[in-house]
Write a protein that holds these residues in place. Structure first.
Motif: not given
Length: 556
Positions: A388-394
């Motif tokens: 999942l983290p690869r799809y997070v922009d922050n």
């Protein structure tokens, strides 16, 4: 310019609650923070005096003309006044013209300005007084390349094929309504008039089909509260497929799938997985909430996307399984799991404001990991979370501005309500470190707030109460800050020591447990804002699946 136009069209084709379908999403946005809001943005989005009426019923009759790509209709809105006043606001997009308004209260005047209808009664109406208005309107709804809130297409056989999707942009693009999320009607009637022999499928139970000249009118009733962006219809050359299903209480039910007639066999094979997903979701969250209105899935115009239209989920026409472990014969469509999960998170329990949409999208995305783990093996949960983290922009906080007409689907900076929302729940689960209590809290929230709209603050207070621990600092960081906590660390291979501290994240009075993988063993640390040192024999790994979502960087 051609590349940009192509990108816009492709983006719209992928319309779904999981894939941001609106044009601005693909325009560069270099500004930090949220956009500036106008007075009209607040007028449209806040609970103000002109919104102080409670809707009890929508009764919508819409005539759909596929050839002209036009709609005409009436909307009767039954409501109860929440305070004494003489004016109310109703939302309707400027592209749709109001022809007439009738009211049970004497009317003084009305005005349709931009996307708002100002209705002024001849006298003050008392608090608690019940009334109704009937708005007659019509026009060509806004769209680009036949995409938009109403999508005008043809199937591969040349038959008209029309679908709706208003999450994010607003139901007022196709009907007069109160666009604010918090005010759900107690019931809703949807009457869709289409040329014969087309079939119209809407939310709720099909009560009857009547003939009106060369047209048919499909009368549907929704006898439960429904949020405004879920009100929908699909029109096409449909045939019905049914799947028997025994629900969690042991009652025999029926799942209905409406597929284009030339793809019935493909749809029957593809949607045979639905009972499996529904069973797992019922085990997680309790009985399916909408048997009174039905459980339908409709092949829609959304391509590879989908939408969680309550009791009538719209699924795109790409029959592929996007989660397919090679070691298993069972292949599943995670998007279908996501949309089914919305029947609990988003539809049964709904956000109070569009700022609370992570309660819909984060929970539905997280449910994908939970169902996958039940269908396969527990370790598939870890793999799902790891990805999942690869799809997070922050780039923007998960919690959006409240009380303002803010469309959080128009920019990629706002997409973290999905995957980061799911990671927040995973982090809570790991930090609570009590799965029985964690899932009891989730199910308890659905029971306590069933058929209600709640704010993020209400959910947090409930979670803390049931957990017996104050997780407010965790919620504050993950929901209100752009970035998750950042852990700085440095490993000294000569001294066999690990130095670590928070760069950003929590105060020292909140204990956040981090698990470091050191070879075959696990070491637990509780970082603070000061450097700590521990002895370990090799460079550690920090795995999101073990303890939650953080970022790491080198400690200088």
């Amino acid at each position: 310019m051609k590349k940009l136009l192509l990108l816009i069209i492709v983006s719209l084709i992928a319309g779904t609650c999981r894939y941001k379908p609106f044009v601005k999403y693909y325009f560069p946005n270099k500004k930090e923070g949220f956009p500036k809001f106008s007075k009209r943005d607040y007028l449209q989005g806040e609970i103000n005096r002109l919104r102080a009426y409670d809707i009890t019923t929508y009764d919508w009759h819409v005539k759909v003309d596929p050839e002209e790509e036009r709609i005409e209709g009436t909307m009767r809105i039954d409501f109860q006044m929440e305070m004494q006043q003489d004016s109310i606001l109703v939302d309707l997009h400027r592209r749709l013209k109001v022809d007439d308004i009738e009211s049970s209260f004497p009317l003084k005047n009305w005005k349709h300005s931009k996307d708002l209808i100002y209705i002024v009664f001849a006298e003050q109406t008392a608090e608690g007084k019940k009334g109704s208005i009937k708005i007659t309107y019509g026009g060509k709804p806004a769209n680009i390349a036949k995409e938009g809130p109403i999508q005008w297409k043809e199937d591969s056989k040349g038959n008209p094929w029309i679908g709706t999707q208003t999450e994010g942009v607003g139901g007022h693009y196709m009907m007069p309504c109160k666009e604010l999320l918090y005010d759900e009607p107690e019931k809703c009637f949807i009457r869709v008039e289409v040329p014969s022999p087309l079939v119209a499928v809407a939310n709720g139970k099909l009560d009857s089909v009547t003939t009106k000249g060369e047209n048919r009118v499909y009368h549907h009733s929704v006898l439960n509260p429904i949020n405004i962006y879920n009100i929908s219809f699909n029109i096409g050359n449909y045939e019905k497929i049914t799947f028997p299903y025994t629900d969690i209480k042991g009652e025999e039910r029926e799942i209905q799938v409406f597929a284009l007639s030339h793809q019935v066999d493909t749809a029957r094979s593809f949607y045979s997985q639905t009972p499996l997903h529904l069973k797992e979701l019922e085990e997680l969250y309790g009985p399916f909430p909408w048997w009174r209105d039905g459980c339908k899935i409709v092949q829609s115009t959304l391509g590879g996307g989908a939408m969680e239209h309550q009791s009538a989920i719209s699924m795109g026409s790409y029959f592929y399984n996007d989660y397919a472990p090679p070691a298993y014969a069972l292949k599943v469509n995670a998007t279908l799991i996501h949309e089914l999960a919305h029947e609990w998170w988003g539809n049964l329990l709904s956000g109070m404001d569009y700022c609370d949409m992570w309660l819909h999208e984060g929970f539905a995305t997280y449910s994908e990991a939970l169902v996958v783990a039940e269908l396969y093996q527990p370790n598939y949960y870890d793999h799902y979370i790891w990805n999942l983290p690869r799809y997070v922009d922050n780039e923007r906080p998960v919690l959006k501005p409240c009380g303002v007409r803010y469309n959080s689907w128009v920019s990629s900076k706002d997409a973290d309500i999905y995957y980061k929302g799911a990671l927040i729940l995973h982090t809570l689960r790991r930090q609570l470190n009590d799965d029985e209590k964690f899932f009891s809290i989730l199910r308890g929230a659905l029971e306590r707030y069933a058929r209600q709209n709640i704010s993020t603050e209400t959910f947090i207070a409930y979670f803390n109460e049931m957990a017996g621990r104050n997780f407010q600092p965790l919620f504050d960081v993950y929901l209100k800050e752009k970035s998750p906590p950042v852990l700085q660390y440095a490993y000294d291979s000569i001294q066999s020591t690990l130095k670590y501290k928070w760069k950003t994240g929590f105060r020292d009075d909140f204990q956040f447990t981090v698990v470091a993988t050191v070879g075959e063993s696990k070491e637990t640390i509780v970082p603070t804002n000061s450097i700590q040192i521990m002895n370990i024999n090799r460079d550690p790994l920090f795995k999101v699946e073990d303890f939650g979502y953080i970022l790491t960087e080198e400690l200088e």
